[in-house]
Design a protein around this motif. Structure first.
Motif, mmCIF file in Angstrom:
data_model
loop_
_atom_site.group_PDB
_atom_site.id
_atom_site.type_symbol
_atom_site.label_atom_id
_atom_site.label_comp_id
_atom_site.label_asym_id
_atom_site.label_seq_id
_atom_site.Cartn_x
_atom_site.Cartn_y
_atom_site.Cartn_z
ATOM 1 N N ASN A 107 -49.761 5.579 3.564
ATOM 2 C CA ASN A 107 -50.043 6.547 4.631
ATOM 3 C C ASN A 107 -50.228 5.848 5.976
ATOM 4 O O ASN A 107 -49.709 6.287 6.994
ATOM 5 C CB ASN A 107 -51.321 7.341 4.309
ATOM 6 C CG ASN A 107 -51.092 8.350 3.200
ATOM 7 O OD1 ASN A 107 -49.965 8.751 2.955
ATOM 8 N ND2 ASN A 107 -52.146 8.753 2.522
ATOM 9 N N ASN A 124 -47.703 5.960 9.212
ATOM 10 C CA ASN A 124 -48.165 6.408 10.535
ATOM 11 C C ASN A 124 -47.826 5.368 11.599
ATOM 12 O O ASN A 124 -47.424 5.715 12.706
ATOM 13 C CB ASN A 124 -49.682 6.614 10.537
ATOM 14 C CG ASN A 124 -50.062 7.916 9.865
ATOM 15 O OD1 ASN A 124 -49.227 8.764 9.609
ATOM 16 N ND2 ASN A 124 -51.345 8.064 9.582
ATOM 17 N N LYS A 179 -47.556 15.820 14.901
ATOM 18 C CA LYS A 179 -46.111 15.716 14.643
ATOM 19 C C LYS A 179 -45.492 17.095 14.435
ATOM 20 O O LYS A 179 -46.196 18.042 14.091
ATOM 21 C CB LYS A 179 -45.894 14.844 13.399
ATOM 22 C CG LYS A 179 -46.356 13.417 13.662
ATOM 23 C CD LYS A 179 -46.405 12.558 12.431
ATOM 24 C CE LYS A 179 -47.168 11.281 12.755
ATOM 25 N NZ LYS A 179 -47.492 10.501 11.591
ATOM 26 N N GLY A 189 -52.246 12.812 5.618
ATOM 27 C CA GLY A 189 -52.214 11.385 5.293
ATOM 28 C C GLY A 189 -53.559 10.704 5.450
ATOM 29 O O GLY A 189 -54.063 10.073 4.521
HETATM 30 MG MG LIG Z 1 -49.366 10.356 8.265
#
Ligand SMILES: [Mg+2]
Ligand SMILES: Nc1ncnc2c1ncn2[C@@H]1O[C@H](COP(=O)(O)OP(=O)(O)OP(=O)(O)O)[C@@H](O)[C@H]1O
Length: 430
Positions: free
Chosen positions: A322, A326, A384, A393
């Motif tokens: 995660n 990112n 996002k 996440g």
């Molecule tokens: Mg993420």
């Protein structure tokens, strides 16, 4: 009639005559009464009496009515008790001052029965209504608080559910693919060594023929030229070697996939976190490579000396996944908005304070603005587009690190400089 529930009134006055008149009127009306003769006594007895209303004389020796009122209003336990001043009819100044100090009303002397009863009843009724309202407000607040808690619980459960679904779906897929590829890869790997041996034998045999029959018939000679025999003899062993390199790499990838997809862990085991990090990097490899829109993302490993850590390694791999994803998203975003830099992710590990390990994942993207930073660990918070991020996440990662492993997950980010995510995990649990 005096009942247990009758409102209680405190009379604060030093004039016997006034006290008698008031007492008569209010006693007949059925109130619970208490009398004190000075402001000092009123303050002292108040906690015992806990009146619903105070009748307060202004002119008293010692502490006067104004000072008594000021002190009563300054004390949180008595500030809500309504106070009615007693003053002479002509004393306008005192009436104004008393009201300014927080008294609710005044009674003029000499005392009139109707006036006393009217004012006392009004303010007791108001007080009762006020208390009821306050109770209702506090009940509502409690209900709201309960609702909020339930909502938080619900969100947490939802996150956990989605996390385990996401994990097991990805884990199962990876494990399934790894399993399917495993046998053919081993089959190729196993046969390759025979192929190398047989090839070598055949080449040796040809060499022997060449030595013993240096003048082949024209037909063989033509074939040697057509197949570029000299090149083939050189190239064939090289070709087999590179096939071996390929198979070795495939076997490494399979090992990483198996390490990554440990989704069936029911208990903690000692694990090498570097292995977990490497297998995650391997899986993310395709996202690190250069493509038409950007250069490759550089991975700088600064691995320290880490002991084995007691953990659910599959879950920690999910955390690495995660955070690294990112970082990659952040770097791509930065490149997209024309930051001039060489995109890089640094992974730093070290043992800290003897009983914990720290894993820091640092990118050199734009960084995270403070208002976003405040919310990144909230479930479903994302900046996002809908099809790119679920906003889970970091919420999942936080749960895995903090709750499942009693560790901590922190983000430090400076705008323009990049972001650092620091995972701290105890070496042993419990
Ligand atoms: Mg993420
Ligand atoms: N390294 C980073 N650089 C810049 N922003 C980041 C970084 N890490 C996290 N963020 C911010 O934190 C937000 C939340 O991250 P999180 O991983 O929880 O959700 P997401 O990435 O948006 O969605 P997903 O559930 O697919 O991971 C991101 O939308 C992004 O705005």
């Amino acid at each position: 009639m005096v009942t247990a529930q009758a409102p209680s009134i405190l009379i604060v006055d030093d004039t016997p005559n006034n006290i008698r008149v008031l007492f008569d009127i209010l006693d007949r009306a059925g109130f619970n009464l208490a009398v004190v003769k000075s402001g000092e006594m009123a303050l002292e007895k108040l906690p015992l009496i806990q009146p619903d209303l105070i009748l307060l004389d202004i002119m008293m020796p010692g502490m006067d009515g104004f000072e008594t009122c000021r002190r009563l209003k300054a004390d949180p336990t008595s500030k809500d008790i309504p106070i009615i001043f007693m003053t002479v009819l002509s004393d306008l100044e005192s009436k104004v001052k008393g009201l300014q100090m927080g008294a609710v009303d005044y009674i003029t002397k000499p005392i009139q029965v109707e006036e006393v009863m009217a004012r006392v009843n009004v303010h007791l009724a108001l007080r009762t209504a006020q208390i009821q309202l306050m109770n209702e407000v506090s009940e509502r607040r409690q209900a709201e608080e309960r609702l909020k808690q339930t909502l938080q619980e619900l969100q947490k459960t939802q996150t956990q559910l989605i996390q385990s679904e996401k994990m097991s779906a990805l884990g199962q897929l990876v494990a399934g693919v790894a399993h399917e590829i495993n046998n053919p890869v081993n089959f190729i790997g196993g046969n390759l060594s025979h192929a190398r041996e047989y090839t070598q034998d055949l080449l040796n045999l040809v060499q022997l023929y060449e030595e013993h029959y240096p003048q082949p018939v024209p037909e063989v000679l033509a074939e040697i030229e057509a197949m570029e025999w000299d090149f083939l003899r050189e190239d064939l062993p090289k070709l087999i070697n590179s096939m071996q390199v390929g198979v070795d790499r495939l076997q490494q990838i399979l090992l990483s996939l198996r390490i990554f997809s440990r989704t069936d862990e029911t208990e903690m085991k000692l694990a090498d976190l570097h292995q977990g990090l490497d297998s995650t990097l391997m899986i993310l490899g395709y996202r690190l490579k250069a493509h038409s829109e950007r250069p490759a993302i550089d991975i700088i490993k600064k691995y320290g000396n880490l002991p084995l850590v007691e953990c659910y390694s599959g879950q920690l791999n999910q955390v690495f996944m995660n955070i690294l994803s990112n970082a990659i998203d952040g770097l791509e975003q930065a490149i997209h908005s024309h930051k001039k830099f060489a995109p890089a992710i640094t992974i730093q590990t070290e043992a800290v304070e003897g009983d914990r390990v720290a894993i820091r994942i640092i990118d050199n993207g734009w960084g995270i603005p403070p208002e976003v930073q405040k919310r990144i660990f909230e479930p479903f918070f994302t900046t996002k587009p809908v099809d790119k991020g679920t906003g889970l996440g970091l919420a999942i990662s936080y749960q895995i690190v903090a709750e499942k492993h009693q560790g901590s997950l922190q983000c430090v980010s400076e705008l323009g400089q990049g972001s650092e995510f620091a995972i701290l995990i105890p070496l042993q649990q419990g």
